[in-house]
Design an enzyme around this catalytic site. Structure first.
Site, PDB file in Angstrom:
ATOM      1  N   GLU A  35      -5.241  -8.872   1.553  1.00 47.16           N
ATOM      2  CA  GLU A  35      -5.882  -8.465   2.808  1.00 47.16           C
ATOM      3  C   GLU A  35      -7.365  -8.247   2.588  1.00 47.16           C
ATOM      4  O   GLU A  35      -7.764  -7.640   1.587  1.00 47.16           O
ATOM      5  CB  GLU A  35      -5.317  -7.134   3.337  1.00 47.16           C
TER       6      GLU A  35
ATOM      7  N   GLU B  86       0.805  -1.224   0.000  1.00 46.18           N
ATOM      8  CA  GLU B  86       0.000   0.000   0.000  1.00 46.18           C
ATOM      9  C   GLU B  86       0.842   1.280   0.000  1.00 46.18           C
ATOM     10  O   GLU B  86       0.763   2.097   0.925  1.00 46.18           O
ATOM     11  CB  GLU B  86      -0.947   0.027   1.207  1.00 46.18           C
TER      12      GLU B  86
HETATM   13  C1  FCB Z   1      -4.139  -2.036   5.717  1.00 48.81           C
HETATM   14  C2  FCB Z   1      -2.676  -2.296   6.065  1.00 48.81           C
HETATM   15  C3  FCB Z   1      -2.513  -3.276   7.200  1.00 48.81           C
HETATM   16  C4  FCB Z   1      -3.518  -3.040   8.304  1.00 48.81           C
HETATM   17  C5  FCB Z   1      -4.921  -2.968   7.746  1.00 48.81           C
HETATM   18  C6  FCB Z   1      -6.008  -2.768   8.790  1.00 48.81           C
HETATM   19  O1  FCB Z   1      -4.257  -0.816   5.066  1.00 48.81           O
HETATM   20  O2  FCB Z   1      -1.978  -2.800   4.950  1.00 48.81           O
HETATM   21  O3  FCB Z   1      -1.187  -3.199   7.664  1.00 48.81           O
HETATM   22  O4  FCB Z   1      -3.171  -1.945   9.053  1.00 48.81           O
HETATM   23  O5  FCB Z   1      -4.999  -1.931   6.816  1.00 48.81           O
END
Ligand code: FCB
Length: 458
Positions: free
Chosen positions: A363, A167
């Site tokens: 994620e 990110e």
């Molecule tokens: C994402 C991040 C991860 C975590 C989640 C909740 O943006 O990549 O590290 O903090 O959010």
């Protein structure tokens, strides 16, 4: 109706080094940017719940945690290497105990048959990098390449999937400028400098390409890519053609400044048309020269963005949520609005615009607030809400797979309860609950549910 998943699909969960390792000063580890900024009073608006000092203490509990993952049938573990454990004080000296830690941990995961997807840089930049000019400095490219080389040399035989960065809109661009391109960035070094933000963006893209090239030159057997948080950017009003267009531009700007270079070797046209003046010299030529395609793209998905056409700032997403017509009250990192259809849409969008060879969902998850009166104890062990969340998103994944898009893995954020910059240890994302006093690990119902699901689908 019959949905099915490939037998070798990588069902997994994710975490990152600074968010669960603890041991922040052990065995020669250097200071990361969060270790530093969490201690500066002026930055308490973002770090009011402290730094990532101790936490789940994965550093001393990794065997137990890997065992729990494997016992529950997880196939893949996404994690990151803490750069400040490998290069604690500068680009010249390597910290052998840091290497030993990851070598031992990866070897344990290998023995247990867990696939490893490892980020080189997931947000815990060594403070020395910032002290010497940060990602905005051209030297960053060399520091990153040297760090990547050490990681590939030491762990190249253990890791199946590598990601260069996580990110970067948040951690690279967002360190130098706020989302409105006027205010101070929300990430170390908290600057307000558009030109530096674009320089950092370009340096990160080039550093990424150098690492990918290096990996290939070294003849290692795994795959290499990067992790982005591309999300659909819907129009605020679906009757406004201009809002639809603003949505496309906002997407190109937020996610395309990484996806374009990494997957196509160029920045999106709508972005360069507007920001050419702010970009470093010869950025397009350099990108063409350095371009190196990736094997896969990792994508994090939580919630969509919305865009509204505003003549004076045609790029920026509207903060408002069209369903309620105003900005949602929310603390950062919590209260992200579950919107499973967005997962379907973003997979389609990635396929349509960028044709990646392989996509991995790196994620997806939700948090629940801890009981403020008993903050060391994990919340919500019987987490029906998380099971519903996962079920809804996995159903969307099934639908996209049916269209033939090559998605090969899905990772829940998070393996266990994490440190989050803006909320400290107050919001639980984990499939495994952590008692921060005793360091006891308590599998949540969602982990048991996931386990049964994986068993039935592999
Ligand atoms: C994402 C991040 C991860 C975590 C989640 C909740 O943006 O990549 O590290 O903090 O959010």
């Amino acid at each position: 109706m019959n949905f099915s998943f490939p037998k070798d699909f990588l069902w997994g969960a994710a975490c990152s080094s600074f968010q669960i390792e603890g041991a922040w000063q052990e065995d020669g580890k250097g200071i990361s940017c969060h270790d530093k900024y969490a201690r500066i009073p002026a930055h308490q608006d973002l770090y009011r719940y402290g730094g990532p000092d101790d936490g789940a203490d994965f550093y001393h509990h990794y065997r137990e945690d890997i065992d729990i993952m494997v016992e529950h049938g997880l196939k893949s573990f996404r994690f990151s290497i803490a750069w400040p454990r490998i290069f604690p004080d500068g680009p010249d000296k390597i910290n052998q105990p840091g290497i030993d830690f990851y070598r031992d941990m990866f070897s344990y995961a290998n023995e247990k048959g867990l696939n490893l997807l490892i980020d080189l840089y997931h947000w815990d930049l060594p403070q020395w990098v910032l002290d010497r000019g940060g990602v905005a400095s051209r030297e960053f490219i060399t520091w990153f390449e040297d760090y990547a080389r050490v990681c590939f040399e030491n762990f190249g035989d253990q890791v199946q999937y590598w990601s260069t960065t996580n990110e970067p809109s948040v951690s690279v661009f967002g360190g130098y400028i706020g989302g409105d391109l006027k205010s101070v960035g929300r990430f170390p070094p908290f600057e307000c400098d558009k030109v530096k933000a674009f320089a950092a963006c370009h340096n990160m893209n080039i550093a990424h390409m150098r690492a990918v090239k290096l990996y290939r030159r070294m003849g290692l057997k795994g795959k290499i890519g990067a992790v982005i948080d591309a999300v659909p950017c819907y129009p605020y009003s679906i009757s406004s053609k201009k809002d639809w267009e603003a949505g496309e531009r906002a997407f190109d700007f937020y996610a395309g400044k990484w996806l374009g270079p990494m997957l196509l070797g160029k920045y999106p046209e709508s972005m360069t048309a507007c920001f050419h003046e702010d970009m470093p010299e010869n950025y397009a030529e350099e990108l063409t020269r350095e371009y190196e395609p990736i094997d896969f793209i990792g994508n994090n998905y939580y919630e969509p963005h919305y865009a509204e056409y505003i003549p004076e700032k045609p790029y920026f997403k509207a903060a408002a949520d069209p369903e309620i017509g105003e900005a949602r009250e929310r603390e950062e990192f919590v209260g992200m609005k579950p919107y499973p259809v967005g997962l379907y849409d973003i997979m389609l969008l990635l396929e349509e615009k960028y044709h990646p060879k392989e996509i991995i969902i790196t994620e997806n998850g939700m948090s629940v607030k801890r009981d403020e009166t008993n903050i060391s104890k994990p919340s919500n062990i019987h987490d029906e809400n998380r099971i519903r969340y996962m079920r809804a998103h996995i159903m969307m994944l099934a639908r996209v797979l049916k269209l033939g898009i090559n998605i090969t893995g899905y990772h829940v954020w998070a393996v266990e309860d994490t440190y989050e910059r803006t909320s400290g240890y107050r919001h639980d994302y984990g499939l495994i609950g952590i008692d921060y006093d005793t360091k006891e690990r308590i599998p949540r119902d969602s982990l048991k549910w996931y386990s049964e699901f994986i068993q039935a689908n592999t």
